[in-house]
Design a protein around this motif. Structure first.
Motif, PDB file in Angstrom:
ATOM      1  N   LEU A 108       0.841  -1.210   0.000  1.00  0.00           N
ATOM      2  CA  LEU A 108       0.000   0.000   0.000  1.00  0.00           C
ATOM      3  C   LEU A 108       0.875   1.260   0.000  1.00  0.00           C
ATOM      4  CD1 LEU A 108      -2.865  -0.896   2.544  1.00  0.00           C
ATOM      5  CD2 LEU A 108      -2.945  -1.019   0.043  1.00  0.00           C
ATOM      6  N   ASP A 109       1.952   1.217   0.801  1.00  0.00           N
ATOM      7  CA  ASP A 109       2.903   2.339   0.804  1.00  0.00           C
ATOM      8  C   ASP A 109       3.501   2.535  -0.586  1.00  0.00           C
ATOM      9  OD1 ASP A 109       2.599   2.995   3.467  1.00  0.00           O
ATOM     10  OD2 ASP A 109       4.231   1.693   4.153  1.00  0.00           O
ATOM     11  N   ASP A 110       3.966   1.430  -1.175  1.00  0.00           N
ATOM     12  CA  ASP A 110       4.577   1.493  -2.513  1.00  0.00           C
ATOM     13  C   ASP A 110       3.609   2.087  -3.527  1.00  0.00           C
ATOM     14  OD1 ASP A 110       6.740   0.292  -1.380  1.00  0.00           O
ATOM     15  OD2 ASP A 110       6.384  -1.701  -2.251  1.00  0.00           O
ATOM     16  N   LYS A 111       2.344   1.701  -3.408  1.00  0.00           N
ATOM     17  CA  LYS A 111       1.329   2.165  -4.370  1.00  0.00           C
ATOM     18  C   LYS A 111       0.791   3.551  -3.996  1.00  0.00           C
ATOM     19  CE  LYS A 111       0.363  -2.080  -6.480  1.00  0.00           C
ATOM     20  NZ  LYS A 111       0.351  -2.303  -7.929  1.00  0.00           N
ATOM     21  N   LYS A 112       1.291   4.064  -2.875  1.00  0.00           N
ATOM     22  CA  LYS A 112       0.847   5.381  -2.367  1.00  0.00           C
ATOM     23  C   LYS A 112      -0.659   5.418  -2.093  1.00  0.00           C
ATOM     24  CE  LYS A 112       4.623   8.081  -4.481  1.00  0.00           C
ATOM     25  NZ  LYS A 112       5.556   7.099  -3.923  1.00  0.00           N
ATOM     26  N   ILE A 113      -1.153   4.325  -1.576  1.00  0.00           N
ATOM     27  CA  ILE A 113      -2.560   4.295  -1.166  1.00  0.00           C
ATOM     28  C   ILE A 113      -2.624   4.634   0.321  1.00  0.00           C
ATOM     29  CG2 ILE A 113      -4.575   2.795  -0.819  1.00  0.00           C
ATOM     30  CD1 ILE A 113      -3.874   1.534  -3.499  1.00  0.00           C
TER      31      ILE A 113
END
Lengths: 375, 375
Positions: free
Chosen positions: B341-346
């Motif tokens: 989720l962090d990587d996807k900026k969610i």
């Protein structure tokens, strides 16, 4: 390895290992279903108990506990003879220890024992079978007693109750037996489903049913002695009339006169319903006992108001109904009571059924009186 | 003799002999209470099992099962060390067989195992402690699925719901874990009591909570295989959106837009709540997972809509919340998911608590998100 193991079990969407159960059984149990009702109305029961030496099935449709046999995976099983369609309590006896069925969510709500429930539906729906008819609502509430604190009560409202805010309803107060709890009448007695079905068939007047926790406190929590239940009953009586009845009439659209209040109960709660109903002529015109618990030496005390003037009693009671099974251990004392009512010329209806002190009979009695109430 | 005997037991108002239980134990058992919470927050547990050779207590506040000892009447007992106030599952292990506490009516509703519940209240009320504040109502309903038939659902309405017929409410859909059932969130999770208390303290927006049976069918009743839960989930999804949601919105005063619908769930139901919530942006703006069940290889499939366009996802979600305990077996996979989720900026909120995959944590997570929803 641990990761792989966790993945493997998450494929099963978190079965036993990542379970919220206290961990007692080995991680990987064989998967099976219990109970399984077969097309011929026989039932297959299974229990995983690899360490047990002897496991029996104890079901209320059996004459006596039946031995189960174990397979190589440690699963004990039995398939019974076909049984008469009904809903029955059952349990396993594993090396002398009574165990409810861990694979069956349908438990008998009780604070004295643990049984599971199996429903054998048969080919024709019974009066307690869930059918696709309009359903009422069962709500759980908490009301307060200054003396006893938070008190639970289940309340059934009939189909359509929410739709018409002007319509008011009669109320049946329905009491459970000793060691039962406020949920026993719905979960074991199917009171809500019986009423849904009778209303759908236009056989019962739509009514509210109030099912409280029918004691002041669990019997076992007070010191023993022959008076303890009398004390418990007196405390519950105070709670019933001072707290429960006002709570119901404040929060529900009830018709608040004696012609629109009934009281009924099973076993210990049957004794209570007669005691509350007959001694409070301003409150109840409909009084029913299902295998009511009673003592011969208490007949006079517990029926004081009703016995005072039989013609007045007959005039005010629209229904005074007692049902009991011929094989019920209480049958002799209830027979004595019925004879006394005859002697005193107190009008009453009786229903002497087959069977014993069971919830199978309770469902039958409720379905019978529900067709008489408020008519 | 028989009459005397029956009289004697009716003095006890129909204790074990004239009982509706299937008869397994000897007629006269010693009377005792179990569990009994002592003033120092230790607990005394007892089990009548005269034939057992070894009985242990398995409680979620113990590190491992603790041996119990037997008295001359066949009653096994143990008094634990003082425990941290909370409500805990427990069971007995009698000669290797797990047994819920027959003297305790408070059971963990589940179709995979049987545990009892003990509440250690402590000196200060906890957020799930029943207090004398205005209480909402928990109602049980049956709705229908053309494919699955009669379906149970529990619905909580907040205090005052019945008083103002014009007021509409937001709705939290709250899903249980695998093998749990529709009653687990109220009886083990105390969802209703937590909301009552938070509303009384003005910490939560009054809301309706919908707690369905969160599967299409019990996992065990279908043939096994890695796809079975996916099929179950797809069938439940259809039921949820086609039958349950319309049933709720027809029968309750709900605000029917995504800003006033939340979905949350625990364990398997946490995975479901993320899957339903994130893939139906027109339905839910509030999505929460409590130790959500998930598989790394399903991350892309199950989050397809959310991952498509992170800024759109962030824009439409008012809350995306995940809680998990550091000792939870699911922690590693959830940590991977949070990293993704962090990587996807969610945007998401996390709550990494102490403890494991328990309903003690569930209560904490619900009390936490309930203060955030619909604000």
């Amino acid at each position: 390895m641990r990761t792989t193991f966790i993945r493997m079990i998450t494929v099963l969407m978190l079965l036993p290992v990542i379970s919220t159960a206290v961990k007692a059984q080995p991680a990987r149990q064989p998967q099976f279903e219990s109970p399984k009702v077969n097309p011929d109305n026989s039932v297959t029961f299974k229990l995983y108990a690899p360490a047990a030496k002897e496991v029996k099935l104890n079901a209320q449709f059996l004459k006596s506990p039946a031995p189960m046999s174990k397979d190589s995976a440690g699963v004990w099983s039995i398939t019974t003879e076909p049984a008469k369609p009904d809903m029955y309590p059952y349990a396993f006896i594993a090396d002398g220890i009574t165990v409810a069925d861990p694979k069956n969510q349908y438990l008998f709500p009780n604070e004295g024992f643990q049984n599971s429930l199996v429903e054998i539906t048969g080919s024709t729906p019974l009066i307690h079978t869930v059918q696709n008819v309009p359903h009422g609502t069962v709500s759980s509430h908490i009301y307060y007693s200054p003396e006893l604190g938070a008190r639970p009560v289940m309340i059934y409202t009939p189909p359509g109750y929410e739709k018409d805010n002007a319509k008011k309803y009669p109320v049946l107060y329905l009491l459970h037996g000793t060691t039962d709890v406020e949920e026993t009448w719905t979960k074991v007695g199917r009171a809500n489903i019986i009423l849904d079905n009778l209303v759908a068939q236009s056989k019962a007047t739509p009514m509210i049913i109030v099912m409280p926790y029918g004691r002041a406190y669990p019997v076992i929590s007070k010191s023993s002695g022959s008076l303890r239940n009398w004390e418990n009953l007196q405390e519950f009586k105070k709670d019933f009339f001072n707290n429960l009845l006002p709570f119901v009439e404040k929060n529900y659209r009830t018709i608040n006169d004696k012609e629109h209040r009934a009281i009924a109960g099973f076993s210990g709660g049957g004794g209570t319903s007669l005691y509350f109903g007959l001694n409070n002529p301003d409150k109840f015109s409909w009084v029913c006992g299902f295998a009511p618990g009673m003592l011969k030496e208490e007949f006079d005390r517990n029926n004081a108001v009703a016995f005072e003037d039989a013609s007045k009693t007959n005039e005010r009671l629209k229904l005074f109904w007692i049902g009991v099974g011929k094989e019920d251990g209480l049958y002799p004392v209830i027979a004595d009571y019925l004879k006394l009512l005859d002697d005193k010329k107190i009008r009453h209806e009786t229903f002497i059924s087959d069977g014993g002190h069971t919830w199978m009979n309770c469902k039958l009695y409720l379905a019978t009186i529900a067709q008489k109430l408020f008519k």
